[in-house]
Design a protein around this motif. Structure first.
Motif, PDB file in Angstrom:
ATOM      1  N   GLU A   1      73.337  29.929   8.317  1.00 23.39           N
ATOM      2  CA  GLU A   1      73.753  31.051   7.463  1.00 23.39           C
ATOM      3  C   GLU A   1      75.182  31.484   7.781  1.00 23.39           C
ATOM      4  O   GLU A   1      75.946  31.820   6.886  1.00 23.39           O
ATOM      5  CB  GLU A   1      72.783  32.220   7.623  1.00 23.39           C
ATOM      6  CG  GLU A   1      73.189  33.477   6.900  1.00 23.39           C
ATOM      7  CD  GLU A   1      73.383  33.306   5.395  1.00 23.39           C
ATOM      8  OE1 GLU A   1      74.278  33.972   4.842  1.00 23.39           O
ATOM      9  OE2 GLU A   1      72.660  32.494   4.796  1.00 23.39           O
TER      10      GLU A   1
ATOM     11  N   ASP B   1      77.350  28.853   6.113  1.00 19.59           N
ATOM     12  CA  ASP B   1      77.210  28.983   4.651  1.00 19.59           C
ATOM     13  C   ASP B   1      77.930  30.216   4.116  1.00 19.59           C
ATOM     14  O   ASP B   1      78.627  30.150   3.108  1.00 19.59           O
ATOM     15  CB  ASP B   1      75.732  29.058   4.246  1.00 19.59           C
ATOM     16  CG  ASP B   1      75.041  27.709   4.272  1.00 19.59           C
ATOM     17  OD1 ASP B   1      75.742  26.678   4.285  1.00 19.59           O
ATOM     18  OD2 ASP B   1      73.800  27.684   4.278  1.00 19.59           O
ATOM     19  N   SER B   2      77.763  31.342   4.791  1.00 15.33           N
ATOM     20  CA  SER B   2      78.355  32.594   4.304  1.00 15.33           C
ATOM     21  C   SER B   2      79.882  32.571   4.385  1.00 15.33           C
ATOM     22  O   SER B   2      80.546  33.342   3.709  1.00 15.33           O
ATOM     23  CB  SER B   2      77.801  33.791   5.074  1.00 15.33           C
ATOM     24  OG  SER B   2      78.201  33.749   6.422  1.00 15.33           O
TER      25      SER B   2
ATOM     26  N   GLU C   1      80.925  23.879   4.390  1.00 16.54           N
ATOM     27  CA  GLU C   1      79.898  22.881   4.102  1.00 16.54           C
ATOM     28  C   GLU C   1      79.329  22.380   5.423  1.00 16.54           C
ATOM     29  O   GLU C   1      80.074  22.059   6.353  1.00 16.54           O
ATOM     30  CB  GLU C   1      80.530  21.719   3.336  1.00 16.54           C
ATOM     31  CG  GLU C   1      79.576  20.733   2.786  1.00 16.54           C
ATOM     32  CD  GLU C   1      78.879  21.212   1.527  1.00 16.54           C
ATOM     33  OE1 GLU C   1      77.723  20.813   1.339  1.00 16.54           O
ATOM     34  OE2 GLU C   1      79.472  21.978   0.759  1.00 16.54           O
TER      35      GLU C   1
END
Length: 117
Positions: A57, A60-61, A65
């Protein structure tokens, strides 16, 4: 005043270890990748296995990638996965950490591409 036009980078940071905490190496990869993205470049991080969901996370945040690059089959799967990532994302710089054992695999995977190790 001179203005230098810099080539857009597409950087893949490879982390050989499978993290179970946010340590110095993971923090560095997160910080480096975030700054590259902020400056208009592409950044990805590759692990042997996907990191735990809470760490995934964080990447991702930040728009980073996250790739899984398997080290099974004596490195052949890694070479295949890395070559595929280089083509798919236009990777032109691979930043590898703790990859001594697989350095030959890194070299083989980047042969014939415009990618720098």
């Amino acid at each position: 005043m001179f203005k230098i036009k810099m080539k857009k980078l597409s950087v893949l940071t490879l982390i050989y270890i499978n993290p179970n905490k946010l340590g110095a190496l993971e923090e560095y990869a997160l910080s480096l990748s975030t700054e590259l993205i902020r400056r208009g470049h592409f950044a990805a991080v590759g692990f042997q296995e996907y990191p735990p969901p809470w760490l995934m996370e964080k990447f991702d945040s930040s728009g980073i990638e996250v790739l899984k690059l398997s080290l099974s089959n004596g490195g052949f799967q890694f070479i295949r996965d890395l070559r595929k990532a280089i083509r798919k994302y236009g990777i032109n710089l691979v930043h590898a950490t703790f990859y001594d054992t697989y350095s030959l695999s890194l070299i083989i995977a980047t042969l014939g591409s415009s990618c720098t190790l």
